[in-house]
Enzyme design. Sequence first.
Site, PDB file in Angstrom:
ATOM      1  N   LEU A  37     -15.804  -9.065 -35.914  1.00 40.90           N
ATOM      2  CA  LEU A  37     -15.197  -9.354 -34.616  1.00 40.90           C
ATOM      3  C   LEU A  37     -14.131 -10.424 -34.816  1.00 40.90           C
ATOM      4  O   LEU A  37     -14.301 -11.329 -35.624  1.00 40.90           O
ATOM      5  CB  LEU A  37     -16.266  -9.834 -33.643  1.00 40.90           C
ATOM      6  CG  LEU A  37     -15.879 -10.533 -32.326  1.00 40.90           C
ATOM      7  CD1 LEU A  37     -16.982 -10.312 -31.283  1.00 40.90           C
ATOM      8  CD2 LEU A  37     -15.685 -12.041 -32.506  1.00 40.90           C
ATOM      9  N   ASN A  38     -13.011 -10.321 -34.051  1.00 37.17           N
ATOM     10  CA  ASN A  38     -12.113 -11.476 -33.949  1.00 37.17           C
ATOM     11  C   ASN A  38     -11.607 -11.632 -32.522  1.00 37.17           C
ATOM     12  O   ASN A  38     -12.426 -11.739 -31.619  1.00 37.17           O
ATOM     13  CB  ASN A  38     -11.025 -11.492 -35.029  1.00 37.17           C
ATOM     14  CG  ASN A  38     -10.117 -10.301 -35.089  1.00 37.17           C
ATOM     15  OD1 ASN A  38     -10.546  -9.208 -35.453  1.00 37.17           O
ATOM     16  ND2 ASN A  38      -8.845 -10.483 -34.778  1.00 37.17           N
ATOM     17  N   ASP A  39     -10.329 -11.673 -32.251  1.00 34.94           N
ATOM     18  CA  ASP A  39      -9.772 -12.143 -30.988  1.00 34.94           C
ATOM     19  C   ASP A  39     -10.428 -11.554 -29.736  1.00 34.94           C
ATOM     20  O   ASP A  39     -10.630 -10.339 -29.647  1.00 34.94           O
ATOM     21  CB  ASP A  39      -8.282 -11.786 -30.896  1.00 34.94           C
ATOM     22  CG  ASP A  39      -7.464 -12.293 -32.056  1.00 34.94           C
ATOM     23  OD1 ASP A  39      -8.043 -12.827 -33.012  1.00 34.94           O
ATOM     24  OD2 ASP A  39      -6.230 -12.139 -32.007  1.00 34.94           O
ATOM     25  N   GLN A  55     -11.412  -7.672 -30.624  1.00 28.59           N
ATOM     26  CA  GLN A  55     -11.049  -6.982 -31.850  1.00 28.59           C
ATOM     27  C   GLN A  55     -12.311  -6.673 -32.634  1.00 28.59           C
ATOM     28  O   GLN A  55     -13.119  -7.558 -32.907  1.00 28.59           O
ATOM     29  CB  GLN A  55     -10.110  -7.854 -32.677  1.00 28.59           C
ATOM     30  CG  GLN A  55      -8.722  -8.030 -32.066  1.00 28.59           C
ATOM     31  CD  GLN A  55      -7.903  -6.752 -32.140  1.00 28.59           C
ATOM     32  OE1 GLN A  55      -7.460  -6.348 -33.204  1.00 28.59           O
ATOM     33  NE2 GLN A  55      -7.700  -6.122 -30.993  1.00 28.59           N
ATOM     34  N   TYR A  98      -4.106  -3.741 -31.688  1.00 28.46           N
ATOM     35  CA  TYR A  98      -4.137  -5.190 -31.820  1.00 28.46           C
ATOM     36  C   TYR A  98      -4.339  -5.864 -30.461  1.00 28.46           C
ATOM     37  O   TYR A  98      -4.487  -5.217 -29.431  1.00 28.46           O
ATOM     38  CB  TYR A  98      -2.860  -5.682 -32.505  1.00 28.46           C
ATOM     39  CG  TYR A  98      -2.915  -5.649 -34.023  1.00 28.46           C
ATOM     40  CD1 TYR A  98      -3.823  -4.835 -34.695  1.00 28.46           C
ATOM     41  CD2 TYR A  98      -2.057  -6.432 -34.789  1.00 28.46           C
ATOM     42  CE1 TYR A  98      -3.875  -4.803 -36.077  1.00 28.46           C
ATOM     43  CE2 TYR A  98      -2.100  -6.405 -36.181  1.00 28.46           C
ATOM     44  CZ  TYR A  98      -3.014  -5.590 -36.822  1.00 28.46           C
ATOM     45  OH  TYR A  98      -3.065  -5.576 -38.197  1.00 28.46           O
ATOM     46  N   SER A  99      -4.304  -7.189 -30.454  1.00 25.27           N
ATOM     47  CA  SER A  99      -4.743  -7.971 -29.300  1.00 25.27           C
ATOM     48  C   SER A  99      -3.864  -7.789 -28.072  1.00 25.27           C
ATOM     49  O   SER A  99      -2.685  -7.445 -28.162  1.00 25.27           O
ATOM     50  CB  SER A  99      -4.807  -9.455 -29.672  1.00 25.27           C
ATOM     51  OG  SER A  99      -5.842  -9.689 -30.584  1.00 25.27           O
ATOM     52  N   ARG A 166       3.914  -9.661 -30.987  1.00 20.73           N
ATOM     53  CA  ARG A 166       2.618  -9.086 -30.613  1.00 20.73           C
ATOM     54  C   ARG A 166       1.879  -9.913 -29.557  1.00 20.73           C
ATOM     55  O   ARG A 166       2.332 -10.957 -29.134  1.00 20.73           O
ATOM     56  CB  ARG A 166       1.736  -8.926 -31.850  1.00 20.73           C
ATOM     57  CG  ARG A 166       1.477 -10.187 -32.660  1.00 20.73           C
ATOM     58  CD  ARG A 166       0.567  -9.862 -33.848  1.00 20.73           C
ATOM     59  NE  ARG A 166       0.432 -10.964 -34.789  1.00 20.73           N
ATOM     60  CZ  ARG A 166       1.213 -11.148 -35.849  1.00 20.73           C
ATOM     61  NH1 ARG A 166       2.200 -10.306 -36.097  1.00 20.73           N
ATOM     62  NH2 ARG A 166       1.010 -12.173 -36.669  1.00 20.73           N
ATOM     63  N   ASP A 167       0.697  -9.399 -29.178  1.00 20.07           N
ATOM     64  CA  ASP A 167      -0.292 -10.075 -28.335  1.00 20.07           C
ATOM     65  C   ASP A 167       0.198 -10.271 -26.893  1.00 20.07           C
ATOM     66  O   ASP A 167       0.315 -11.398 -26.399  1.00 20.07           O
ATOM     67  CB  ASP A 167      -0.686 -11.434 -28.923  1.00 20.07           C
ATOM     68  CG  ASP A 167      -1.140 -11.359 -30.367  1.00 20.07           C
ATOM     69  OD1 ASP A 167      -1.586 -10.273 -30.783  1.00 20.07           O
ATOM     70  OD2 ASP A 167      -1.042 -12.374 -31.091  1.00 20.07           O
ATOM     71  N   GLU A 228       1.055 -16.914 -32.290  1.00 19.67           N
ATOM     72  CA  GLU A 228       0.210 -15.791 -31.901  1.00 19.67           C
ATOM     73  C   GLU A 228      -0.480 -16.093 -30.574  1.00 19.67           C
ATOM     74  O   GLU A 228      -0.584 -17.238 -30.150  1.00 19.67           O
ATOM     75  CB  GLU A 228      -0.852 -15.525 -32.973  1.00 19.67           C
ATOM     76  CG  GLU A 228      -0.283 -14.971 -34.267  1.00 19.67           C
ATOM     77  CD  GLU A 228      -1.378 -14.445 -35.192  1.00 19.67           C
ATOM     78  OE1 GLU A 228      -1.228 -13.297 -35.657  1.00 19.67           O
ATOM     79  OE2 GLU A 228      -2.362 -15.168 -35.440  1.00 19.67           O
TER      80      GLU A 228
END
Length: 485
Positions: A37-39, A55, A98-99, A166-167, A228
Amino acid sequence: MKNWVQKVREEEKKKGGTVKYCPFRTNYHIMPPVGWLNDPNGLCQFKGIYQTYFQYAPFSVNGGDGFWGHCTSTDLLHWEYHDPVMAPDIPEDRSGVYSGSGLVEGEELTLFYTGNVKLPGDYDYIDAGRISSQMMATTKDGQHMSEKRKLLGPEDYPEHMTEHVRDPKVWKEDGKYRMILGARARAYRKDGTRKDKGCALVYVSEDKQHWDLDQEILPENNFGYMWECPDLFVMEDADEDKKIEILSFCPQGLPTEEGRFQNRYQSGYVLMSQMETIEDDFVEWDMGFDFYAPQTFEDDKGRRILIGWAGVPDTGEEHRNLSVENGWQHCLTIPRELTLQNGKILQEPVHEVESLPWKVENWNGERFFWGKKTVRLTVDNISPEGWRLCVGGPENGATFSVKEKHAELSFLMETGEAAACGGGRKKRTGILEMDVENVEILIDSSIMEIFINGGAMVFTTRIYLKENERELWASKAGKQTLCVL
């Protein structure tokens, strides 16, 4: 990625038993069912239910699959896990979903994210080889998504941007939709050598479909080479009785200073009115080892709530997470309620923590074994002479200490070696604006979150102690209250 939902279910079933019995699983923190797991992504309250996407890499404990995992809650503490909602299954996101963020409008939730494509070949993936597209999908129930739609691509970004854009965080303001993106701009020193600048791009739309560039947030002086997970929001200052615009982001490439920027990458905020002095006025969200990619949202009570990833990218050579051997890695932080006072943000655990069935233990700092329990420790009226807490044993543990304006979290033992329970973590320090007067500490199995002076400073760390090693003892201080679940 055909039949990806079924493939994920099979993977979670196959590895779920190993993960379930891992002693480092938490009670009140969002974790991956298996894998990585991340963001946090798409944070919102939709139809009265808190939605957290994240994520998720179900097929690899080291990340990289690029799914969006999903869980829901009615109280921000007890989470129900669902099937992932998005996977890299179209050309625009074939290297990863992605995020991104979520926007609630009535009976519909719109999710925005970056579709990532990494082309095969000998590329640097900064100026060539990467395609970042801003995408959207809608849902009526938070789980089942519409077809994905491309909103922006490389052709829509300023020419001086690299391929790192991104993001998306999207909100509605004055009848228009706004989107902020993290980016990396090409920049050069006076001698002509490259030194890229982190920045943010703000786009505006009338209909969520067609977007025009409205603003570049690009500081005059270099403040990291990439930003980010940007988040632009307004809070009311309780002391000054006015609304203040705040930019939260994660700058990469800041040089380490004493008591600042001690992790590989940072996370923090700056008041938009202080952008010209960002080097001095940027405030880190968290001074611990494990915090990155936070996102905020406003719930139906009007609270500004923050959740972060209890991890940092690219730290494998510095420290590691001991849960990997059990088939999973990382978690999210406890949700934090933000308040703004005199231009500074305070972070405290959401008040729902108070409603948990805590049992108060009579404790004066003597050894206390907490085993499988979740622990909440509050210390008030700390004197200038300071206070010290030991977590774990003398040969394998961590210490947290405060004295006057200084705070320190350390896994270093008397020999100078890092304790095994830190996985290589060593020491983090912080310097407050005023003497430390109170501390609140939450320990939930393998994560410890420390809130100082009502959340003026926070330390988050993972800590991997076996159940028979989980003890606390502390120096005497004003009033110490130990609660357990």
